[in-house]
Design an enzyme around this catalytic site. Structure first.
Site, PDB file in Angstrom:
ATOM      1  N   GLY A 274     -30.819 -17.101 -26.010  1.00  0.00           N
ATOM      2  CA  GLY A 274     -31.690 -16.350 -25.996  1.00  0.00           C
ATOM      3  C   GLY A 274     -33.356 -16.780 -25.658  1.00  0.00           C
TER       4      GLY A 274
ATOM      5  N   GLY B  61     -35.972 -18.908 -25.505  1.00  0.00           N
ATOM      6  CA  GLY B  61     -36.532 -19.658 -26.707  1.00  0.00           C
ATOM      7  C   GLY B  61     -38.012 -20.125 -26.439  1.00  0.00           C
ATOM      8  N   ARG B  62     -38.527 -19.592 -25.110  1.00  0.00           N
ATOM      9  CA  ARG B  62     -39.845 -19.946 -24.896  1.00  0.00           C
ATOM     10  C   ARG B  62     -40.534 -18.893 -24.098  1.00  0.00           C
ATOM     11  NH1 ARG B  62     -40.074 -24.483 -20.202  1.00  0.00           N
ATOM     12  NH2 ARG B  62     -37.959 -23.890 -19.342  1.00  0.00           N
TER      13      ARG B  62
ATOM     14  N   ASP C 126     -39.883 -26.419 -28.451  1.00  0.00           N
ATOM     15  CA  ASP C 126     -41.221 -26.237 -28.771  1.00  0.00           C
ATOM     16  C   ASP C 126     -41.889 -24.681 -28.189  1.00  0.00           C
ATOM     17  OD1 ASP C 126     -41.756 -26.707 -26.233  1.00  0.00           O
ATOM     18  OD2 ASP C 126     -43.123 -28.289 -26.192  1.00  0.00           O
ATOM     19  N   GLY C 127     -41.216 -24.156 -27.592  1.00  0.00           N
ATOM     20  CA  GLY C 127     -41.596 -22.919 -26.906  1.00  0.00           C
ATOM     21  C   GLY C 127     -42.401 -23.043 -25.715  1.00  0.00           C
TER      22      GLY C 127
ATOM     23  N   ASP D 195     -26.031 -17.805 -18.263  1.00  0.00           N
ATOM     24  CA  ASP D 195     -27.375 -17.408 -18.877  1.00  0.00           C
ATOM     25  C   ASP D 195     -28.603 -17.371 -17.806  1.00  0.00           C
ATOM     26  OD1 ASP D 195     -26.796 -20.084 -19.442  1.00  0.00           O
ATOM     27  OD2 ASP D 195     -28.964 -20.302 -19.939  1.00  0.00           O
TER      28      ASP D 195
HETATM   29  P1  AMP Z   1     -33.337 -23.029 -19.163  1.00  0.00           P
HETATM   30  O1  AMP Z   1     -32.869 -24.211 -19.036  1.00  0.00           O
HETATM   31  O2  AMP Z   1     -34.929 -22.825 -18.830  1.00  0.00           O
HETATM   32  O3  AMP Z   1     -32.515 -21.731 -18.448  1.00  0.00           O
HETATM   33  O4  AMP Z   1     -33.175 -22.535 -20.744  1.00  0.00           O
HETATM   34  C1  AMP Z   1     -31.891 -22.807 -21.502  1.00  0.00           C
HETATM   35  C2  AMP Z   1     -32.262 -22.309 -22.996  1.00  0.00           C
HETATM   36  O5  AMP Z   1     -32.903 -23.149 -23.599  1.00  0.00           O
HETATM   37  C3  AMP Z   1     -32.724 -20.837 -23.070  1.00  0.00           C
HETATM   38  O6  AMP Z   1     -32.308 -20.473 -24.163  1.00  0.00           O
HETATM   39  C4  AMP Z   1     -34.492 -21.122 -22.986  1.00  0.00           C
HETATM   40  O7  AMP Z   1     -35.071 -20.212 -23.788  1.00  0.00           O
HETATM   41  C5  AMP Z   1     -34.168 -22.381 -24.195  1.00  0.00           C
HETATM   42  N1  AMP Z   1     -35.281 -23.412 -23.715  1.00  0.00           N
HETATM   43  C6  AMP Z   1     -35.687 -24.102 -22.800  1.00  0.00           C
HETATM   44  N2  AMP Z   1     -36.779 -24.816 -22.782  1.00  0.00           N
HETATM   45  C7  AMP Z   1     -37.327 -24.420 -24.017  1.00  0.00           C
HETATM   46  C8  AMP Z   1     -38.526 -24.960 -24.861  1.00  0.00           C
HETATM   47  N3  AMP Z   1     -39.308 -25.808 -24.408  1.00  0.00           N
HETATM   48  N4  AMP Z   1     -38.666 -24.365 -26.267  1.00  0.00           N
HETATM   49  C9  AMP Z   1     -37.759 -23.471 -26.564  1.00  0.00           C
HETATM   50  N5  AMP Z   1     -36.496 -22.999 -25.964  1.00  0.00           N
HETATM   51  C10 AMP Z   1     -36.202 -23.684 -24.640  1.00  0.00           C
HETATM   52 MG    MG Z   2     -32.383 -20.185 -18.527  1.00  0.00          MG
END
Ligand code: AMP
Ligand code: MG
Length: 496
Positions: A91, A93-94, A126-127, A253
């Site tokens: 989902g 997360g940020r 941390d979002g 994802d």
């Molecule tokens: P990504 O690698 O950016 O495709 O992210 C993979 C998952 O990790 C997704 O669910 C993102 O929303 C979550 N995510 C990545 N970075 C953060 C962050 N700094 N805080 C919260 N969730 C994160």
């Molecule tokens: Mg992603």
């Protein structure tokens, strides 16, 4: 002073899906937002007035400090296979979806803030986002758009005035991202994993209505949807291969159901050509190496097929049979797009049985000779039917120039078959072979200047040059050059 009211005529459809598709919440405000860059052309495409957006109220929206009227902010739910391992809940997360706008061409576009604060999907995160990854996504996504490759876009980048802690403390930033939608293969997998067939059906109907409206009247709309996503993804990954783009994190994802390049993390363009190239610091085994991108896309789409099974038939065997037949078309879909694109890069206007070998022979010679991927094809675009001085530009890219000469002899025999005038072929080749790509050392330099010295000039220059990648620009030679040995970037980081 910005006295006018800023209106975003949002028209939100995802937010009308049932509550289990997302978590409704507003972005978390930040202390002192400051605009880094607004994408004027994209703002106008969205029927927004750039002059209003650069004012304080626009910047407040991009930072998440003000939720505009008609926005319906939410974090989307999805799952995914990350490096091959099933994660039943990821989902946003940020990221927070503000809402949907209809652009000048009548296309529905998501407007999302990335780095807008924690959500129920943040897990340990941390979002937030750091300035470096935000600038990287801005540069590369806009370059991809200018190259003509389907992609999410970047509408704005803002600094938050707060620090984010990664390996080091970094300036915090928020990216405003625009996409046909943010629905992923992993969105389907989320509901399939929960055996929520009702939600799967609602999601599939939403996606058909939004991205594949002509399929609504198909005999078997869900099977047609699967086939259409396979076709778009095959064509997309073929375009990546033809431009030397390595996504870096092709988890399910991070694969858009609309066929756009999405979620730019540790992505990179190859300098010297080698099929095994990997840049991502987290990809230890090269799962997402350049040459693995087509088979990984195929594998990811098999995951989509699996998720769609309950919609394909009530009879499981029949569902599997349909899904398998669809998924088996991926290699030929990919090959058709790739071969046609490689033919264009080689300046061929017709198709010949020997073209595939001609193309792969060049690539093998490039790999053996550490030739620069982008410049080999670009310089090739200036060559004539008969050998002349221009050949030397390509030859110089090969450690052993005779390896190019041998290939060029075969190429010219093939060109002679076509009888197209040099100037006409060269014009076509320049449209298929860019001069400027977001080279890693330039992206890195732009990020360093911004993060370390608050100097946005290198970033702004780079974005401007990359807006016209196929057109030679006066004074921009340095942007076309491969890195000097000491400038070579060996690893990229996702910075999450
Ligand atoms: P990504 O690698 O950016 O495709 O992210 C993979 C998952 O990790 C997704 O669910 C993102 O929303 C979550 N995510 C990545 N970075 C953060 C962050 N700094 N805080 C919260 N969730 C994160
Ligand atoms: Mg992603």
């Amino acid at each position: 002073m910005d006295t006018s009211t800023l209106t975003f005529p949002f028209d939100n459809t995802f937010a009308q899906l049932p509550e289990r598709f997302y978590a409704r919440l507003a972005p978390t405000p930040v202390s002192s937002p400051r605009l880094v860059r607004l994408n004027d052309a994209l703002a106008r495409q969205l029927s927004l007035d750039p002059a209003h957006l650069t004012g304080a109220s626009g910047v407040d929206v991009f930072a998440g400090n003000c939720v505009p009227d008609r926005a319906d902010p939410l974090a989307m739910a999805y799952a995914g296979f990350q490096f091959g391992s099933w994660v039943p809940q990821l989902g946003d997360g940020r990221a927070i979806l503000l809402g949907e706008l209809i652009d000048c061409d009548g296309q529905r576009r998501d407007v999302q803030l990335k780095g807008a604060g924690p959500t129920p999907f943040s897990r340990m995160g941390d979002g937030r986002a750091g300035l470096g990854p935000v600038l990287r996504e801005y540069i590369v996504s806009e370059a991809m758009a200018a190259l003509g490759i389907p992609t999410t876009r970047s509408l704005a980048a803002v600094l938050t005035g707060e620090r984010v802690i990664r390996e080091n403390s970094l300036p915090g930033a928020v990216l405003t991202r625009v996409a046909s939608s943010h629905i992923r293969v992993g969105t389907f997998q989320y509901f399939a994993g929960r055996r929520d067939t009702e939600a799967l059906g609602l999601l599939a109907d939403h996606v058909i209505h939004r991205h594949y409206p002509n399929l609504a009247s198909a005999d078997d709309p869900y099977l047609a949807l699967l086939s259409a996503v396979i076709e778009r993804q095959a064509a997309l990954v073929a375009q990546w291969q033809l431009i030397g783009f390595i996504h870096g994190v092709m988890n399910t994802d991070n694969m858009s159901i609309a066929g756009e390049t999405i979620d730019y993390g540790p992505c990179a363009f190859m300098d010297t050509y080698h099929p095994e190239t990997v840049y991502s610091s987290i990809d230890h085994r090269g799962r997402y190496a350049y040459q693995n991108q087509p088979p990984i896309a195929h594998w990811n789409l098999a995951g989509l097929a699996q998720a769609l099974l309950p919609l394909l038939s009530e009879n499981e065997d029949e569902a599997v049979e349909k899904a398998t037949a669809a998924i088996n078309t991926f290699p030929e879909c990919f090959k058709a797009s790739y071969t046609a694109g490689l033919g264009r890069k080689l300046g061929l206007s017709t198709v010949d049985v020997g073209d595939e070998v001609l193309g792969s022979d060049l690539l093998e010679r490039m790999a053996r000779n550490k030739a620069d991927f982008t410049l080999t094809f670009r310089y090739l675009s200036a060559l004539s039917q008969t050998q002349n001085d221009a050949d030397n530009h390509v030859r110089a890219l090969f450690e052993e120039p005779a390896e190019f000469d041998q290939w060029a002899t075969d190429w010219r025999v093939r060109l002679a078959q076509e009888g197209v005038a040099d100037s006409e072929r060269q014009d076509e080749m320049r449209k298929a072979n860019p001069l400027y790509i977001p080279r890693n050392h330039l992206v890195e330099a732009a990020i360093r200047a911004a993060e370390d010295s608050d100097d946005l000039a290198p970033f702004n220059h780079l974005v401007t040059v990359l807006a016209s990648p196929y057109q030679q620009q006066p004074g921009a030679d340095a942007y076309a050059e491969p890195p000097e040995p000491e400038q070579v970037v060996h690893q990229t980081f996702c910075g999450t």
